[in-house]
Design a protein around this motif. Sequence first.
Motif, short mmCIF file in Angstrom:
data_model
loop_
_atom_site.label_atom_id
_atom_site.label_comp_id
_atom_site.label_asym_id
_atom_site.label_seq_id
_atom_site.Cartn_x
_atom_site.Cartn_y
_atom_site.Cartn_z
N GLU A 4 -119.00 45.19 21.96
CA GLU A 4 -118.84 46.59 21.60
C GLU A 4 -118.43 46.71 20.15
O GLU A 4 -117.48 46.08 19.70
N SER A 5 -119.14 47.54 19.42
CA SER A 5 -118.81 47.75 18.01
C SER A 5 -117.94 48.98 17.87
O SER A 5 -117.83 49.79 18.76
N ALA A 6 -117.33 49.15 16.69
CA ALA A 6 -116.44 50.28 16.47
C ALA A 6 -117.17 51.60 16.58
O ALA A 6 -116.67 52.57 17.11
N ALA A 7 -118.39 51.64 16.06
CA ALA A 7 -119.15 52.88 16.10
C ALA A 7 -120.41 52.76 16.92
O ALA A 7 -121.21 53.66 16.99
N GLY A 8 -120.63 51.60 17.55
CA GLY A 8 -121.83 51.39 18.34
C GLY A 8 -123.06 51.35 17.45
O GLY A 8 -122.99 51.32 16.24
N GLU A 9 -124.24 51.37 18.09
CA GLU A 9 -125.49 51.38 17.34
C GLU A 9 -125.85 52.81 17.03
O GLU A 9 -125.75 53.70 17.86
N GLY A 10 -126.26 53.05 15.82
CA GLY A 10 -126.68 54.39 15.43
C GLY A 10 -125.53 55.36 15.34
O GLY A 10 -125.72 56.56 15.41
N PRO A 13 -120.00 56.24 19.03
CA PRO A 13 -118.75 55.52 19.29
C PRO A 13 -118.71 54.90 20.69
O PRO A 13 -119.03 55.55 21.68
N GLY A 14 -118.32 53.62 20.74
CA GLY A 14 -118.16 52.94 22.01
C GLY A 14 -119.42 52.39 22.63
O GLY A 14 -119.35 51.74 23.68
N LEU A 15 -120.56 52.62 22.01
CA LEU A 15 -121.80 52.12 22.59
C LEU A 15 -121.97 50.64 22.27
O LEU A 15 -121.97 50.25 21.10
N PRO A 16 -122.12 49.78 23.28
CA PRO A 16 -122.28 48.35 23.02
C PRO A 16 -123.66 48.03 22.46
O PRO A 16 -124.59 48.83 22.55
N GLU A 17 -123.78 46.86 21.91
CA GLU A 17 -125.08 46.38 21.47
C GLU A 17 -125.98 46.19 22.68
O GLU A 17 -125.51 45.94 23.79
N ALA A 41 -125.49 58.48 24.46
CA ALA A 41 -124.10 58.25 24.08
C ALA A 41 -123.56 59.32 23.15
O ALA A 41 -122.34 59.48 23.04
N SER A 42 -124.43 60.03 22.50
CA SER A 42 -123.98 61.06 21.55
C SER A 42 -124.27 62.45 22.10
O SER A 42 -123.39 63.10 22.68
N SER A 43 -125.50 62.91 21.96
CA SER A 43 -125.86 64.25 22.41
C SER A 43 -125.69 64.40 23.92
O SER A 43 -125.26 65.46 24.40
N GLY A 44 -126.00 63.35 24.67
CA GLY A 44 -125.85 63.42 26.13
C GLY A 44 -124.42 63.64 26.56
O GLY A 44 -124.15 64.41 27.49
N VAL A 45 -123.50 63.00 25.87
CA VAL A 45 -122.08 63.19 26.17
C VAL A 45 -121.62 64.57 25.72
O VAL A 45 -120.91 65.29 26.45
N GLN A 46 -122.02 64.98 24.53
CA GLN A 46 -121.62 66.27 23.99
C GLN A 46 -122.07 67.43 24.86
O GLN A 46 -121.38 68.44 24.99
N ARG A 47 -123.21 67.27 25.52
CA ARG A 47 -123.76 68.34 26.36
C ARG A 47 -123.33 68.21 27.83
O ARG A 47 -123.78 68.99 28.68
N GLY A 48 -122.51 67.25 28.12
CA GLY A 48 -122.02 67.09 29.48
C GLY A 48 -123.00 66.45 30.44
O GLY A 48 -122.82 66.55 31.66
N PRO A 56 -119.60 52.89 27.41
CA PRO A 56 -119.58 51.42 27.27
C PRO A 56 -120.51 50.69 28.23
O PRO A 56 -120.86 49.53 27.98
N ARG A 57 -120.90 51.35 29.31
CA ARG A 57 -121.78 50.68 30.27
C ARG A 57 -123.14 51.37 30.40
O ARG A 57 -123.83 51.21 31.41
N LEU A 58 -123.54 52.10 29.36
CA LEU A 58 -124.82 52.79 29.41
C LEU A 58 -125.98 51.83 29.58
O LEU A 58 -126.90 52.08 30.38
#
Length: 256
Positions: A4-10, A13-17, A41-48, A56-58
């Motif tokens: 897991e990186s600090a900002a993930g890919e792209g 936040p929290g998105l693993p490689e 991990a970004s828009s999908g989370v923001q929109r619920g 982390p387990r996407l």
Amino acid sequence: MATESAAGEGGAPGLPEAPPAAREIFGENFPAAQRYTELLASSGVQRGLIGPREVPRLWDRHVLNCAVLAELLPSGASLCDVGSGAGLPGIPVALARPDLSVTLLEPLLRRTTFLEEVVRELGLQNVTVLRGRAEEMVGKISVEIVTARAVAPLDRLAGWGMPLLRPYGQMLALKGDTAEQELADSRSALVKLGAVEWAVLPVGERVLGASTRVVQVKAGESPGGVKAATRRAKAARAGRVSGRPAEPRGGGRRRR
């Protein structure tokens, strides 16, 4: 194990490689699969559409877990993903198998908006997004495969999905640890809906190291039962049935 990186890919936040298995499963579509996971991990989370704790387990629990369903699909098949939500399993399957014709069927506007944006950004030529309920689509959609994940108990899901099948098509439902019990509880309902064969199938163990459990329900010549067959016959006479639905009319959309 993915790190897991600090900002993930792209920048998510929290998105693993991506695990090595992702490149094997998606092949030349790996960059698109990577971008889809970033959007979840970004828009999908923001929109619920995706819970923040799932980020982390996407890859392992969601994207790849769905993509291995492609192992069960015949070449060039037409598929409808009922209650597609954030596009699971429909989009991973479409990315893993670009030979398939995939319809993402979802009743909620905010979800279809997200799906349309994803399909457009990824350039998925084999995917159509349709807003509506499965029970409204009998006689309008006719496909070889129906898929679903975390939509409803199996008996209710079969009541929605089986009528959309062509004769001798199949429904594939990702069910996890509840698969056998749900199947046992639903057998009488499945028979009434025109099912002739069913089983729990493990898929993906070779590439993932753990299997995805899928309930496979095969239909006979009257999927969905007599009422569904009658509705399909009327639609066929009117020339309305196709493997992929027509574009929905704006005036016909209901807000929820």
